[in-house]
Design a protein around this motif. Structure first.
Motif, PDB file in Angstrom:
ATOM      1  N   UNK A 438    -109.625 -54.452  40.698  1.00 44.93           N
ATOM      2  CA  UNK A 438    -110.204 -53.894  41.916  1.00 44.93           C
ATOM      3  C   UNK A 438    -109.705 -52.459  42.012  1.00 44.93           C
ATOM      4  N   UNK A 439    -110.614 -51.547  42.311  1.00 41.43           N
ATOM      5  CA  UNK A 439    -110.206 -50.147  42.438  1.00 41.43           C
ATOM      6  C   UNK A 439    -110.541 -49.668  43.842  1.00 41.43           C
ATOM      7  N   UNK A 440    -109.579 -48.983  44.434  1.00 39.36           N
ATOM      8  CA  UNK A 440    -109.807 -48.299  45.703  1.00 39.36           C
ATOM      9  C   UNK A 440    -109.770 -46.806  45.419  1.00 39.36           C
ATOM     10  N   UNK A 441    -110.773 -46.119  45.886  1.00 38.59           N
ATOM     11  CA  UNK A 441    -110.801 -44.662  45.747  1.00 38.59           C
ATOM     12  C   UNK A 441    -111.047 -44.077  47.123  1.00 38.59           C
ATOM     13  N   UNK A 442    -110.231 -43.135  47.517  1.00 41.22           N
ATOM     14  CA  UNK A 442    -110.488 -42.407  48.758  1.00 41.22           C
ATOM     15  C   UNK A 442    -110.823 -40.965  48.392  1.00 41.22           C
ATOM     16  N   UNK A 443    -111.959 -40.499  48.873  1.00 43.44           N
ATOM     17  CA  UNK A 443    -112.344 -39.102  48.687  1.00 43.44           C
ATOM     18  C   UNK A 443    -112.042 -38.395  50.018  1.00 43.44           C
ATOM     19  N   UNK A 444    -111.027 -37.541  49.993  1.00 40.59           N
ATOM     20  CA  UNK A 444    -110.598 -36.862  51.222  1.00 40.59           C
ATOM     21  C   UNK A 444    -110.979 -35.399  51.119  1.00 40.59           C
ATOM     22  N   UNK A 445    -111.832 -34.968  52.032  1.00 40.15           N
ATOM     23  CA  UNK A 445    -112.328 -33.595  51.913  1.00 40.15           C
ATOM     24  C   UNK A 445    -113.037 -33.145  53.183  1.00 40.15           C
ATOM     25  N   UNK A 446    -113.062 -31.848  53.377  1.00 39.15           N
ATOM     26  CA  UNK A 446    -113.913 -31.250  54.402  1.00 39.15           C
ATOM     27  C   UNK A 446    -115.056 -30.477  53.744  1.00 39.15           C
ATOM     28  N   UNK A 447    -115.283 -30.730  52.454  1.00 39.58           N
ATOM     29  CA  UNK A 447    -116.474 -30.248  51.757  1.00 39.58           C
ATOM     30  C   UNK A 447    -117.689 -30.729  52.551  1.00 39.58           C
ATOM     31  N   UNK A 448    -118.711 -29.956  52.746  1.00 43.57           N
ATOM     32  CA  UNK A 448    -119.080 -28.684  52.101  1.00 43.57           C
ATOM     33  C   UNK A 448    -118.551 -27.438  52.827  1.00 43.57           C
ATOM     34  N   UNK A 449    -117.716 -27.646  53.837  1.00 45.23           N
ATOM     35  CA  UNK A 449    -117.228 -26.495  54.610  1.00 45.23           C
ATOM     36  C   UNK A 449    -115.975 -25.887  53.981  1.00 45.23           C
ATOM     37  N   UNK A 450    -115.301 -26.672  53.137  1.00 39.55           N
ATOM     38  CA  UNK A 450    -114.120 -26.227  52.417  1.00 39.55           C
ATOM     39  C   UNK A 450    -114.296 -26.572  50.948  1.00 39.55           C
ATOM     40  N   UNK A 451    -113.499 -25.941  50.097  1.00 36.99           N
ATOM     41  CA  UNK A 451    -113.684 -26.123  48.657  1.00 36.99           C
ATOM     42  C   UNK A 451    -112.750 -27.121  47.999  1.00 36.99           C
ATOM     43  N   UNK A 452    -111.880 -27.764  48.766  1.00 40.00           N
ATOM     44  CA  UNK A 452    -110.918 -28.685  48.160  1.00 40.00           C
ATOM     45  C   UNK A 452    -111.361 -30.133  48.355  1.00 40.00           C
ATOM     46  N   UNK A 453    -111.355 -30.896  47.259  1.00 43.77           N
ATOM     47  CA  UNK A 453    -111.681 -32.322  47.322  1.00 43.77           C
ATOM     48  C   UNK A 453    -110.525 -33.081  46.675  1.00 43.77           C
ATOM     49  N   UNK A 454    -109.961 -34.034  47.397  1.00 48.02           N
ATOM     50  CA  UNK A 454    -108.855 -34.837  46.848  1.00 48.02           C
ATOM     51  C   UNK A 454    -109.307 -36.281  46.694  1.00 48.02           C
ATOM     52  N   UNK A 455    -108.979 -36.849  45.540  1.00 52.43           N
ATOM     53  CA  UNK A 455    -109.258 -38.270  45.299  1.00 52.43           C
ATOM     54  C   UNK A 455    -107.934 -39.009  45.177  1.00 52.43           C
TER      55      UNK A 455
END
Ligand SMILES: [Zn+2]
Length: 653
Positions: A438-455
């Motif tokens: 089982x995989x859990x992935x969280x995509x944490x970001x304020x994209x498209x307003x900011x350029x940083x995306x954290x997984x």
């Protein structure tokens, strides 16, 4: 750990269903519905939708109310009930909203309990195949979300009926031009039952359906559709030239090539979606990512409109084309539509929408009649301006986008090349079955307003696979770090692969370059972009209520400030002449009041550029000479500016 991982009521995990031989293999597969949950600003946006017209439409619009033919009543019995359900179902389950689920369930239950003995579904007052094509899209989503055991036998019996009937009663008008959407549902069922007759049905749909590949192999509709052309097409019922230039038909058609490639194996079919979009861009492309269609193809003038149905149907087509082909180009376009054209055509509270939106939209009033065939209310914000199809159909836009953010790559379950794909960027959580883990992935970001995306990548046990991250074509210089460690440079316009043993607690951080850029449009006009966002001059707005419409209202919007500016931007180094200011990304990030990004530019008025009957005249050919004094104008995200200029003339140096 992600909230999803610990939720006691987390739904049972299902393996992703892949295509069954002889259906060809997708490059990527959408995850089983229910795997992805929105978070952050995306969840806030879906809540705005649920608290707006989407979540209350049946209470205030009789066409999907208690007397709907799709509830056994004597009311509207054609496409509107299924359209509404196609968006309401994913919205209700993404938000786990019992109130919305109950609304959807009534429609589903009526259809499931009223199949005719011969297999036909839906109201008996019509036997048109088209609204049933939409109902199948809704039912397949519902089955994935609930596992309701009644759905597959019902669809199976319906398809057997249709296979027997089609030779006698072939596809016509809308169904003929939208056959590829039914093909998706037939493939969905084949992957679950393997029944060989479904391959015969698919071939028959293709044979009776309109030949979109031929239309775009030799594209003839290269200018604005004229009234004379449509008049020629008049007669008894809808004629092919009318339907072939119809915006929503073309939006749905974008997926045709990739979908048919799954059966034909012909490379020309696989690449047809990109060719279609390139032709539409060349002759009808607009800066918001749409092609003009008001409601027929209407050239590149940014004062022309695009119908809301064509926005959400283009998005659905792009999601499917991206999954089948794995071409990141479709992901770029999907984000351009999701972050500009889609929110740009609603009021902030999503209680009112337009039929037609325009990139250069200086007034929304009854004055305006520049459309090919649409009526004077087409760009008003309201309940059902011009025609009610969009009212019923718009709900699918945001939810299906949310369900497309992360996909699975790989042809087979045992395939060592399978893996995860970040197809589009927005905050979400994913809980999925992958091989035996089982995989859990969280995509944490304020994209498209900011350029940083954290997984955050959290497998239940360590597992080796490639995680592919889409690097947009505009993102030259993007960087990827895994647990703080820099990865090889990421090329723009491809998927960057990070293959490793993934362990609980792994973190990926992507930084996209966010300096402002310019793009060129009609008459060499200039649009300002940053990341996937397009920016517009927000013209002062005076909202005038035209009439009450039950729980909502119809509005005209008049400008309170000048808009006829040419911008003075450096063509070579535009970022030097565009100043970016960031503000908090709060709830309602696509509103002018809370715009998280503003860009200022130098500009001068162009006195001869005026409006006629509430429509901006075509943007003057750039560069333009103007002796007017220099001013500073402020641009906000396209979607936040309900009156706007998006394609500007450029000042002569
Ligand atoms: Zn529509």
């Amino acid at each position: 750990m992600s909230a999803l991982a610990t939720a006691p009521d987390a739904p049972a995990l299902h393996a992703t269903t892949r295509n069954l031989h002889p259906i060809g293999s997708n490059a990527f597969y959408l995850l089983p519905l229910g795997s992805i949950r929105p978070t952050g600003w995306l969840k806030a946006q879906l809540l705005i939708q649920a608290n707006g017209l989407s979540g209350h439409l049946d209470e205030t619009w009789p066409d999907v109310g208690a007397n709907s033919g799709w509830l056994g009543g004597t009311g509207e019995s054609w496409e509107r009930g299924p359209y509404y359900l196609d968006g309401l179902i994913p919205l209700a389950w993404l938000l786990d909203d019992a109130r919305l689920k109950a609304k959807a369930q009534r429609f589903v239950d009526w259809t499931l309990t009223h199949q005719q003995a011969n297999g036909m579904i839906g109201p008996v007052t019509n036997d048109d195949w088209w609204p049933r094509i939409v109902m199948l899209k809704a039912l397949t989503q519902y089955q994935e979300l609930t596992g309701d055991a009644r759905v597959i036998p019902l669809i199976d019996k319906y398809f057997q009926h249709q296979l027997a009937e089609l030779p006698k009663r072939p596809l016509r008008d809308w169904g003929k031009f939208r056959w590829q959407d039914e093909a998706l549902s037939a493939i969905w069922l084949f992957n679950r039952t393997g029944a060989a007759y479904l391959l015969d049905l698919l071939r028959l749909l293709h044979q009776q359906g309109y030949d979109w590949m031929a239309q775009y192999a030799d594209f003839k509709y290269t200018g604005p559709t004229t009234a004379a052309f449509l008049k020629l097409a008049e007669g008894n019922g809808l004629k092919d030239p009318d339907l072939a230039t119809h915006g929503v038909n073309n939006a749905q058609a974008i997926k045709t090539g990739p979908v048919w490639w799954l059966l034909s194996g012909n490379e020309t079919d696989r690449s047809a979606a990109r060719k279609m979009l390139e032709e539409l861009d060349r002759y009808h492309g607009l800066p918001n990512g749409m092609f003009s269609c008001d409601e027929h193809l209407d050239g590149r003038d940014p004062s022309q409109g695009s119908e809301l149905c064509s926005v959400v149907e283009s998005m659905f087509s792009l999601e499917q084309a991206l999954a089948v082909t794995g071409d990141p180009w479709f992901g770029d376009r999907l984000e351009r539509l999701a972050y500009n054209a889609l929110p740009g055509t609603f009021t902030d509270d999503m209680w009112a929408h337009q039929y037609n939106q325009e990139p250069n939209q200086v007034e929304c009033s009854l004055h305006r009649r520049p459309w090919v065939s649409d009526g004077p209310e087409s760009n008003l914000y309201g309940l059902e301006p011009n025609f009610g199809c969009c009212t019923a159909n718009f709900s699918q836009g945001w939810p299906k986008f949310a369900n497309s953010l992360v996909m699975l790559a790989g042809a087979q379950e045992s395939d060592v090349h399978d893996g995860l794909v970040a197809a589009a960027y927005a905050p979400c959580e994913v809980r999925m079955k992958f091989r035996d883990t089982t995989i859990f992935v969280a995509q944490e970001t304020e994209y498209p307003f900011r350029g940083t995306v954290r997984f955050a990548v959290n497998p239940s046990e360590q597992v080796r696979f490639p995680f592919q991250f889409r690097i947009p074509a505009w993102a030259a210089g993007a960087t990827i770090r895994v647990n703080g460690e820099a990865q090889p440079p990421a090329e723009p316009g491809v998927f960057a692969r990070v293959e490793r043993y993934w362990r609980y607690g792994d973190r990926v951080e992507i930084a996209f370059p966010m300096q402002p850029r310019i793009s060129r449009w009609f008459n060499d006009s200039v649009a300002v972009e940053r990341g996937p966002l397009v920016f517009s001059l927000g013209i002062g707005e005076d909202w005038v209520k035209l009439r009450e419409r039950g729980m909502t209202a119809d509005w005209q919007v008049f400008p309170t400030a000048p808009w006829n500016y040419a911008v003075d931007v450096d063509s070579v180094a535009p970022a030097k002449t565009l100043q970016v200011t960031e503000a908090e990304v709060g709830e309602g990030p696509f509103t002018a009041k809370h715009a998280p990004v503003r860009i200022t530019a130098k500009a001068r008025k162009v006195p001869e550029w005026r409006a006629e009957d509430g429509a901006a005249n075509p943007v003057p050919q750039s560069p333009v000479a103007t002796s007017q004094p220099e001013e500073t104008i402020t641009l906000i995200p396209y979607a936040a500016a309900k009156l706007r200029i998006t394609a500007f003339p450029q000042c002569k140096a």
